[in-house]
Write an enzyme that holds these catalytic residues in place. Structure first.
Site, PDB file in Angstrom:
ATOM      1  N   GLY A 123       0.820  -1.223   0.000  1.00 18.38           N
ATOM      2  CA  GLY A 123       0.000   0.000   0.000  1.00 18.38           C
ATOM      3  C   GLY A 123       0.840   1.252   0.000  1.00 18.38           C
ATOM      4  CB  ALA A 124       4.235   1.741  -0.874  1.00 19.94           C
ATOM      5  NE  ARG A 181      -4.301   6.747  -1.947  1.00 21.80           N
ATOM      6  CZ  ARG A 181      -5.045   6.931  -0.865  1.00 21.80           C
ATOM      7  NH1 ARG A 181      -4.805   7.946  -0.068  1.00 21.80           N
ATOM      8  NH2 ARG A 181      -6.033   6.097  -0.588  1.00 21.80           N
ATOM      9  CG  ASP A 236      -7.098  -6.990  -2.614  1.00 21.50           C
ATOM     10  OD1 ASP A 236      -6.658  -6.612  -1.497  1.00 21.50           O
ATOM     11  OD2 ASP A 236      -8.301  -7.232  -2.829  1.00 21.50           O
ATOM     12  CE1 TYR A 294      -7.090   1.869  10.522  1.00 22.29           C
ATOM     13  CE2 TYR A 294      -6.948   2.780  12.728  1.00 22.29           C
ATOM     14  CZ  TYR A 294      -6.409   2.607  11.473  1.00 22.29           C
ATOM     15  OH  TYR A 294      -5.187   3.162  11.169  1.00 22.29           O
ATOM     16  CB  ILE A 298       0.271   9.989  10.671  1.00 23.65           C
ATOM     17  CG1 ILE A 298       0.858   9.128  11.809  1.00 23.65           C
ATOM     18  CG2 ILE A 298       1.357  10.365   9.655  1.00 23.65           C
ATOM     19  CD1 ILE A 298       1.936   9.767  12.649  1.00 23.65           C
TER      20      ILE A 298
END
Ligand code: NAP
Length: 248
Positions: A13-14, A16, A64, A156, A189
């Site tokens: 998942g890099a 962004r 995915d 989450y 963040i």
């Protein structure tokens, strides 16, 4: 500096956000970078170009992370192209925030699958190569809410707490083979993920942070460099809070 020279880092998942910064920062330290994201888009193409211009080997893969078979395939491909998997950063993650009374099964399942199952998928696929190498550093992106819980984020928070249990178990299981496993628990963040929150909610978060600012992707990337490098060679099974003192 060249803290990661000669190592291959796989980052999920890099394209962004935090993952992108981890990729760039690790490349600055000399690592070759294999990164994944859901699809080949402008973000992926531009990151691949930026990394290659830094003089390291770099490639983006559409995959995915929540899909077991796709993950196994992509990690095998990375091993073939890069020759090793030395650092694995399980970074891909999503939020689907809502109160428990409104949370449907699909929303629960989706967050657990993308955030937690993906960590199992990538670790399982990478461990076979790390076991052969007798070395490896696995870095799993948890969250402060995985430690503390958070109203409106039961799915989450549960996924991020699950990551901590997984991280510690893997550290105990694979430590004798030279493989380390740690989690990072970022606080608030500033990325697209948190930009979705209303301004008053964001300001409220920041007021509660002892260092009085939101963290940057660079703050998290710095912790990844430490955990990915030999500077942390005696650190395993830990959760490193990168939260400006929020979780103390
Ligand atoms: P972000 O800006 O939303 O970026 C997430 C990245 O993950 C995107 O590139 C996204 O791809 C990718 N992704 C989503 N689902 C995926 C899948 N199934 N397979 C592969 N890639 C996938 O999030 P972020 O703020 O950088 O967060 C990165 C990690 O840090 C997450 O695990 C998050 O939970 C954790 N974290 C963030 C914060 C924070 O305050 N931001 C705090 C604590 C923990 P697309 O571009 O295709 O959507």
């Amino acid at each position: 500096m060249s803290l990661l020279k000669g190592k291959t880092a796989v980052i999920t998942g890099a394209a962004r956000g935090i993952g992108r910064e981890i990729a760039i920062s690790m490349a600055k330290e000399g690592a070759n970078i294999a990164f994944t994201d859901l699809k080949i888009d402008d973000n992926m193409i531009s990151l691949e170009k930026e990394l290659n211009a830094m003089g390291v080997k770099a490639k983006g893969f559409a995959s995915d992370a929540s899909d077991y078979a796709q993950t196994d395939e992509v990690v095998n491909e990375i091993q073939k192209e890069f020759g090793s998997v030395d650092i694995l950063v399980n970074n891909a993650g999503i939020t689907r925030d809502t109160l428990l009374m409104r949370m449907d099964e699909e929303t629960w399942d989706m967050v657990i699958k993308v955030n937690l199952k993906s960590v199992f998928n990538f670790t399982k696929a990478a461990q076979k190569f790390m076991l052969k190498q007798k070395s490896g550093s696995i870095i799993n992106m948890s969250s402060v809410v995985g430690v503390s819980g958070n109203a409106g984020q039961a799915n989450y928070s549960a996924s991020k707490a699950g990551i901590i249990g997984f991280t510690k178990s893997v550290a105990k299981e694979l430590g004798s083979r030279g493989i380390r496993s740690n989690a990072i628990a970022p606080g608030f963040i500033i990325t697209d993920m948190t930009a979705k929150l209303p301004e008053d909610v964001r300001n409220e978060w920041i007021k509660g942070i002892p260092l009085r600012r939101g963290g940057t992707p660079q703050d998290v990337a710095n912790a990844c460099i430490f955990l990915g490098s030999d500077l942390s060679s005696y650190v395993s099974g830990q959760v490193l809070n990168v939260c400006g003192g929020m979780n103390t």
